[in-house]
Enzyme design. Structure first.
Site, mmCIF file in Angstrom:
data_model
loop_
_atom_site.group_PDB
_atom_site.id
_atom_site.type_symbol
_atom_site.label_atom_id
_atom_site.label_comp_id
_atom_site.label_asym_id
_atom_site.label_seq_id
_atom_site.Cartn_x
_atom_site.Cartn_y
_atom_site.Cartn_z
ATOM 1 N N HIS A 152 93.062 37.669 35.719
ATOM 2 C CA HIS A 152 93.881 39.125 35.230
ATOM 3 C C HIS A 152 94.326 39.083 33.974
ATOM 4 C CE1 HIS A 152 93.418 41.796 38.490
ATOM 5 N NE2 HIS A 152 94.447 42.382 38.468
ATOM 6 N N GLU A 186 114.784 45.318 31.225
ATOM 7 C CA GLU A 186 113.745 45.451 30.488
ATOM 8 C C GLU A 186 113.496 47.127 29.789
ATOM 9 O OE1 GLU A 186 110.068 45.224 32.282
ATOM 10 O OE2 GLU A 186 110.044 42.978 33.245
ATOM 11 N N ASP A 224 105.526 42.131 35.857
ATOM 12 C CA ASP A 224 105.969 42.851 36.244
ATOM 13 C C ASP A 224 104.910 43.765 37.829
ATOM 14 O OD1 ASP A 224 108.218 43.854 34.591
ATOM 15 O OD2 ASP A 224 106.864 43.962 32.672
HETATM 16 P P1 FAD Z 1 93.284 34.302 35.784
HETATM 17 O O1 FAD Z 1 93.444 35.128 34.604
HETATM 18 O O2 FAD Z 1 93.035 33.991 36.815
HETATM 19 O O3 FAD Z 1 93.620 33.033 35.062
HETATM 20 C C1 FAD Z 1 94.592 32.746 33.151
HETATM 21 C C2 FAD Z 1 94.499 31.106 33.651
HETATM 22 O O4 FAD Z 1 95.167 30.026 34.399
HETATM 23 C C3 FAD Z 1 93.335 30.872 33.519
HETATM 24 O O5 FAD Z 1 92.969 29.970 32.037
HETATM 25 C C4 FAD Z 1 92.837 29.845 34.821
HETATM 26 O O6 FAD Z 1 92.265 28.957 34.397
HETATM 27 C C5 FAD Z 1 94.182 28.965 34.743
HETATM 28 N N1 FAD Z 1 94.783 29.087 36.227
HETATM 29 C C6 FAD Z 1 94.296 30.409 36.751
HETATM 30 N N2 FAD Z 1 94.868 29.744 38.240
HETATM 31 C C7 FAD Z 1 94.953 28.413 37.517
HETATM 32 C C8 FAD Z 1 96.106 27.970 38.329
HETATM 33 N N3 FAD Z 1 96.012 27.536 40.021
HETATM 34 N N4 FAD Z 1 96.373 25.902 38.368
HETATM 35 C C9 FAD Z 1 95.831 25.744 37.128
HETATM 36 N N5 FAD Z 1 95.202 27.210 35.760
HETATM 37 C C10 FAD Z 1 94.807 27.711 36.069
HETATM 38 N N6 FAD Z 1 102.731 38.191 32.948
HETATM 39 C C11 FAD Z 1 103.982 38.311 33.046
HETATM 40 O O7 FAD Z 1 104.790 36.716 32.810
HETATM 41 N N7 FAD Z 1 105.245 38.706 33.418
HETATM 42 C C12 FAD Z 1 104.502 40.235 33.751
HETATM 43 O O8 FAD Z 1 105.050 41.008 33.845
HETATM 44 C C13 FAD Z 1 102.544 40.652 33.417
HETATM 45 N N8 FAD Z 1 102.368 41.824 33.531
HETATM 46 C C14 FAD Z 1 101.140 41.872 34.329
HETATM 47 C C15 FAD Z 1 100.905 42.988 34.388
HETATM 48 C C16 FAD Z 1 99.368 43.501 34.629
HETATM 49 C C17 FAD Z 1 98.858 44.556 35.212
HETATM 50 C C18 FAD Z 1 98.937 42.743 34.233
HETATM 51 C C19 FAD Z 1 97.288 42.091 33.862
HETATM 52 C C20 FAD Z 1 99.135 41.052 33.695
HETATM 53 C C21 FAD Z 1 100.597 40.371 33.549
HETATM 54 N N9 FAD Z 1 101.087 39.826 33.349
HETATM 55 C C22 FAD Z 1 101.719 38.920 33.004
HETATM 56 C C23 FAD Z 1 100.286 38.502 33.248
HETATM 57 C C24 FAD Z 1 99.654 37.363 34.569
HETATM 58 O O9 FAD Z 1 100.642 36.609 34.640
HETATM 59 C C25 FAD Z 1 98.896 36.830 33.745
HETATM 60 O O10 FAD Z 1 97.458 37.600 32.506
HETATM 61 C C26 FAD Z 1 98.241 35.509 34.310
HETATM 62 O O11 FAD Z 1 97.634 34.040 34.254
HETATM 63 C C27 FAD Z 1 97.319 36.090 35.812
HETATM 64 O O12 FAD Z 1 97.309 35.570 36.364
HETATM 65 P P2 FAD Z 1 95.944 35.451 37.537
HETATM 66 O O13 FAD Z 1 96.284 34.848 38.778
HETATM 67 O O14 FAD Z 1 95.002 36.671 37.243
HETATM 68 O O15 FAD Z 1 95.531 34.441 36.342
#
Ligand code: FAD
Length: 525
Positions: free
Chosen positions: A98, A277, A163
């Site tokens: 994400h 917020e 969020d």
């Molecule tokens: P990924 O996109 O899969 O990974 C992100 C990064 O982290 C990559 O570099 C990956 O290699 C690394 N990574 C993944 N898992 C691990 C692990 N276990 N250990 C070490 N590294 C790892 N963020 C906020 O802070 N607050 C919000 O309110 C918020 N709202 C959001 C709402 C939406 C609809 C979306 C799409 C994103 C939002 N985000 C928010 C952003 C979100 O927190 C980050 O994009 C987060 O990285 C997404 O988590 P993911 O599991 O999809 O990670």
């Protein structure tokens, strides 16, 4: 079997040097190693699924996708890469994918599908008993929505939320994890007591503030650079039953920010919101945007549009606040809300209220996701830009960006803007906040959806223009969920911390194998 055993033993001893690259660049031996090979997929179906992310701004296929069952599987894969010759291959843990700039991609390498670990028995254990503060041990691959469900069975919940809850624990802790509760408790990373991490040398390390503390602080907000988070111990608090959720409208940015800052201050602790917020709605979006939203009915949006034209304001601002309560709360929530609203200067009569369960409140973006999905605008490119802006420059930012640069633009999407207390952040962690010596900074999120290729380009230009403007005007913003095109950019981002970051990288991932999609360190042979 003997050959396999020999290769496994020599791998364990760190001596394996696969002679020839194969299988599209990955060493052949990788596919001979039973404990890894059976969990690797190289078919296009598998690799295509992890070739882009929520942002759809970047696309690159890995050579393979790895489906681990345990942290030990990840450690074996990373050790294998580290020992490969002539060069290691990149390894990217992927939670939900994400992010929006290819941060979870691994071109030419292996994407680790973290979610595979949670299948079967979910790795979430709540510790509610005893005198110590309650906590949950959650696998890095777990969704926050599932952590919530597990904690609620004990009447407990984590204290700080993003969020959106369909993100993984490891994914948000690699950034910071911010939301409306962060003003009280700090970001999610400030609410973690212990981690299990697989480092870039394939070691499995438990760390905390007292034990292997450099790795603990490094991994929190560490953009996946020092290790894969496979478990986090997250602090819990008693969960409320219900939430009184309000939006208060402002046409004047000075009144809006003054009230927001009051609401996050100690003065509003006794009778205050549990969540604060804010949003900015550009004037044109009333005419050209959606006619209703999951929060505002058509009639409410019409009233707000009239407010915008009556006041001549280029934007309408909303404070979004939430007061948690349970039936047994000492002071009735109505009374408490009234006492609080009396102290604020929103436009008279422009209070919009909902009363929902705690879970409905926390999972509110799920409703928006459903609406956007059904309109076919969830899976579109998202050129998002998130900034932390120092308090002293937030009004300048408002004037030059919302009332200047974006005045005639009307991109689809939302703009968030809310303050946080800097003393709730731990500067020993990798996550960055504005360096100015100020106790409050604002999170400003430009969350755009691009509905055509032209729009992607236009929004990208607008994002560049925002960054450029801040640079020229000396508004010392920090990107949150950062993206920089060159190592120079990263050095500027980390500022004084850069030396420490490079040192930690050399110690915990010396060949720069992990999370290459962040583009901070080039892979080393
Ligand atoms: P990924 O996109 O899969 O990974 C992100 C990064 O982290 C990559 O570099 C990956 O290699 C690394 N990574 C993944 N898992 C691990 C692990 N276990 N250990 C070490 N590294 C790892 N963020 C906020 O802070 N607050 C919000 O309110 C918020 N709202 C959001 C709402 C939406 C609809 C979306 C799409 C994103 C939002 N985000 C928010 C952003 C979100 O927190 C980050 O994009 C987060 O990285 C997404 O988590 P993911 O599991 O999809 O990670």
């Amino acid at each position: 079997l003997a050959a396999l055993l020999t290769s496994f033993l020599s791998l364990a001893a760190g001596q394996l040097r696969p002679p020839l690259p194969a299988a599209g660049g990955l060493p052949v031996e990788l596919f001979n190693l039973q404990c890894i090979a059976s969990r690797l997929r190289t078919d296009r179906d598998a690799t295509a699924k992890v070739s882009t992310d929520f942002g759809q701004m970047v696309s690159a296929a890995p050579e393979a996708v790895f489906h681990p069952r345990s942290p030990a599987d990840i450690a074996a894969l990373v050790r294998f890469s580290a020992a490969s010759s002539p060069a290691p291959f990149p390894v990217a843990p992927r939670g939900q994918g994400h992010s929006w700039r290819g941060q979870s991609l691994a071109p030419g390498g292996v994407v680790v599908d973290m979610r595979s670990m949670g299948r079967g028995a979910p790795r979430i254990n709540v510790s509610a008993a005893g005198a110590a503060a309650p906590y949950v041990d959650a696998g890095g691959e777990q969704l926050w929505a599932d952590v919530l469900r597990a904690a609620l069975r004990h009447g407990l919940a984590p204290r700080v939320w993003t969020d959106y809850l369909r993100l993984t624990v490891g994914g948000t802790l690699s950034n910071a994890g911010i939301g409306g509760q962060a003003f009280r408790h700090g970001p999610q990373i400030a609410n973690v007591d212990e981690l299990d991490v697989v480092t870039g040398t394939g070691e499995m390390v438990t760390c905390s503030r007292d034990k292997n503390s450099d790795l603990f602080f490094g991994a929190l907000g560490g953009l996946g650079q020092f290790g894969v988070i496979t478990r986090a111990r997250i602090l819990l608090e008693p969960a409320p039953k219900r939430v009184r959720w309000v939006r208060l409208a402002y046409s004047d940015v000075v009144a809006f920010t003054k009230d927001q800052e009051f609401l996050i201050s100690d003065r509003a602790r006794e009778i205050g919101f549990d969540y604060v917020e804010g949003q900015v709605q550009l004037n044109r979006s009333f005419a050209e945007g959606p006619k209703s939203t999951p929060f505002f009915s058509e009639a409410n949006l019409n009233r707000l549009a009239k407010l915008a034209s009556r006041t001549g304001s280029a934007a309408i601002y909303y404070i979004e606040g939430a007061m948690y309560y349970s039936e047994d709360t000492a002071m009735p929530v109505d009374q408490k809300m009234e006492a609080l609203l009396d102290q604020l200067s929103f436009e008279p009569g422009f209070v919009f209220t909902k009363d929902v369960t705690y879970v409905q409140f926390l999972d509110r973006v799920r409703e928006e996701e459903k609406v956007l999905r059904s309109a076919g605008v969830w899976e579109v490119p998202h050129p998002w830009l998130n900034l932390f802006v120092p308090r002293s420059r937030i009004l300048d930012f408002d004037t030059s960006v919302f009332k200047g640069l974006l005045k005639d633009a009307n991109p689809a999407g939302i703009i968030l803007m809310y303050p946080m207390n800097k003393d709730k952040w731990d500067n020993r962690m990798t996550a960055m906040t504005p360096t100015d010596d100020e106790d409050v900074f604002y999170a400003v999120s430009l969350l755009w959806s691009a509905l055509s290729v032209d729009e992607v380009m236009r929004l990208e230009k607008e994002n560049e223009a925002v960054l450029d403007l801040c640079d020229k005007a000396g508004i010392k913003c920090k990107q949150y969920l950062p993206h920089h095109k060159s190592q120079d950019g990263w050095q500027r981002h980390f500022g004084d911390k850069w030396g420490k970051i490079a040192e930690l990288k050399a110690k915990y991932d010396p060949q720069a194998i992990l999370s290459p999609g962040q583009k901070i360190f080039p892979l080393r042979g």
